[in-house]
Design an enzyme around this catalytic site. Structure first.
Site, PDB file in Angstrom:
ATOM      1  N   LYS A 171      -9.842   3.547  -1.311  1.00 30.44           N
ATOM      2  CA  LYS A 171     -10.028   3.032  -0.177  1.00 30.44           C
ATOM      3  C   LYS A 171     -11.162   3.591   0.556  1.00 30.44           C
ATOM      4  O   LYS A 171     -11.343   4.752   0.929  1.00 30.44           O
ATOM      5  CB  LYS A 171      -8.580   3.427   0.690  1.00 30.44           C
ATOM      6  CG  LYS A 171      -8.540   2.534   1.986  1.00 30.44           C
ATOM      7  CD  LYS A 171      -7.289   3.008   2.532  1.00 30.44           C
ATOM      8  CE  LYS A 171      -7.146   2.211   3.968  1.00 30.44           C
ATOM      9  NZ  LYS A 171      -5.738   2.439   4.789  1.00 30.44           N
ATOM     10  N   GLU A 208       0.865  -1.141   0.223  1.00 32.30           N
ATOM     11  CA  GLU A 208       0.086  -0.024   0.250  1.00 32.30           C
ATOM     12  C   GLU A 208       0.911   1.230   0.045  1.00 32.30           C
ATOM     13  O   GLU A 208       1.813   1.267   0.601  1.00 32.30           O
ATOM     14  CB  GLU A 208      -0.992  -0.008   1.400  1.00 32.30           C
ATOM     15  CG  GLU A 208      -1.828   1.177   1.547  1.00 32.30           C
ATOM     16  CD  GLU A 208      -2.334   1.251   2.803  1.00 32.30           C
ATOM     17  OE1 GLU A 208      -3.689   1.955   3.010  1.00 32.30           O
ATOM     18  OE2 GLU A 208      -1.860   0.561   3.897  1.00 32.30           O
ATOM     19  N   CYS A 241      -5.466  -2.513   3.104  1.00 32.58           N
ATOM     20  CA  CYS A 241      -5.135  -2.354   4.303  1.00 32.58           C
ATOM     21  C   CYS A 241      -6.144  -2.575   5.375  1.00 32.58           C
ATOM     22  O   CYS A 241      -6.517  -3.554   5.757  1.00 32.58           O
ATOM     23  CB  CYS A 241      -4.302  -1.151   4.627  1.00 32.58           C
ATOM     24  SG  CYS A 241      -3.226  -1.240   5.908  1.00 32.58           S
TER      25      CYS A 241
END
Length: 262
Positions: free
Chosen positions: A110, A40, A147
């Site tokens: 995200k 990431e 993540c």
């Protein structure tokens, strides 16, 4: 399907990180991998400047992405990573990109920003508001996560109910008390929740744990790295996936409604 994970420590110079990605792509392709998952926020990172990734943000058509697209033009490798992409002045989106055949074939902003453990990703980063798409790689349906998304089982379940057989997760999992245990436990839990393979790549600089893993649909780790840069491989088997889902039909046996995004 043969998968590869490229684990590395992100440099403060984006040009060095581009070259690391290109080297990982070339090596994974040479080994016959169909899918490569990188960490990431790989544009730029500096232990003394936590905002460098956002300060360095580029557009999807700028210099970081173009060499990766060009290298992907003449092979079938799908590469997945996340970068900070410019939004408004001084802000960015933590954006997952899937690259294949010379272009970005899918992207995902995200959803779950890391406002936890005394961190506040949302201070400079804009959250997404749509679920990621599924992509197809070597006959597998692949769901995309980033993540902190790992801590939200509804997201993995949503992807599995949409048809995902593999979940990929670029990450930069911060060090801290019990954090390696959280990481391993959550990877196994998401595999078991969904009976999906999980392919998770971790950044391994001074502040993040590394510990990339490939986990099978029964929660068993079938490939792993430690805290050092590495390129690891695993074979994912459709027949085994089908056997697990026949033996452990949690997706069919569930009694709750399909999760929906708030």
């Amino acid at each position: 399907m043969k998968v590869a994970i490229g684990q590395f420590a992100v440099s403060h110079l984006w040009q060095e990180n581009v070259q690391t990605c290109l080297n990982s792509m070339a090596a994974a392709n040479a080994q016959g991998a169909h899918l490569l998952v990188l960490p990431e926020a790989i544009l730029a990172r500096d232990d003394n400047d936590p905002d460098l990734s956002v300060k360095s943000a580029q557009s999807i058509h700028e210099a970081f992405i173009q060499p990766l697209c060009e290298q992907s033009r003449n092979n079938a490798l799908t590469t997945i990573l996340t970068l900070h992409i410019k939004t408004t002045a001084g802000r960015a989106a933590n954006t997952l990109l899937a690259i294949r055949g010379g272009e970005v074939i899918a992207h995902y902003q995200k959803l779950h920003l890391y406002d936890a453990f005394n961190m506040q990703e949302s201070r400079l980063v804009d959250a997404g508001n749509t679920l990621p798409p599924l992509i197809e790689v070597a006959g597998f349906k692949v769901g995309l996560m980033t993540c902190y998304d790992l801590r939200f089982p509804e997201m993995a379940l949503s992807l599995a109910l949409a048809g995902a057989e593999v979940l990929v997760l670029p990450a930069a999992w911060l060090r801290g008390p019990n954090k390696e245990m959280h990481w391993s436990t959550l990877l196994a839990a998401r595999a078991l929740d969904t009976t999906c393979y999980v392919v998770a790549s971790g950044e391994c600089g001074n502040k993040n744990i590394g510990h990339s893993q490939v986990v099978d649909p029964l929660g068993v780790v079938i490939a792993a790295a430690n805290q050092r840069p590495a390129l690891i491989y695993a074979e994912l088997e459709k027949q085994y996936l089908n056997e697990v889902r026949a033996m452990l039909p949690v997706l069919k046996n569930r009694r709750f409604a399909v999760p929906h995004l708030l």
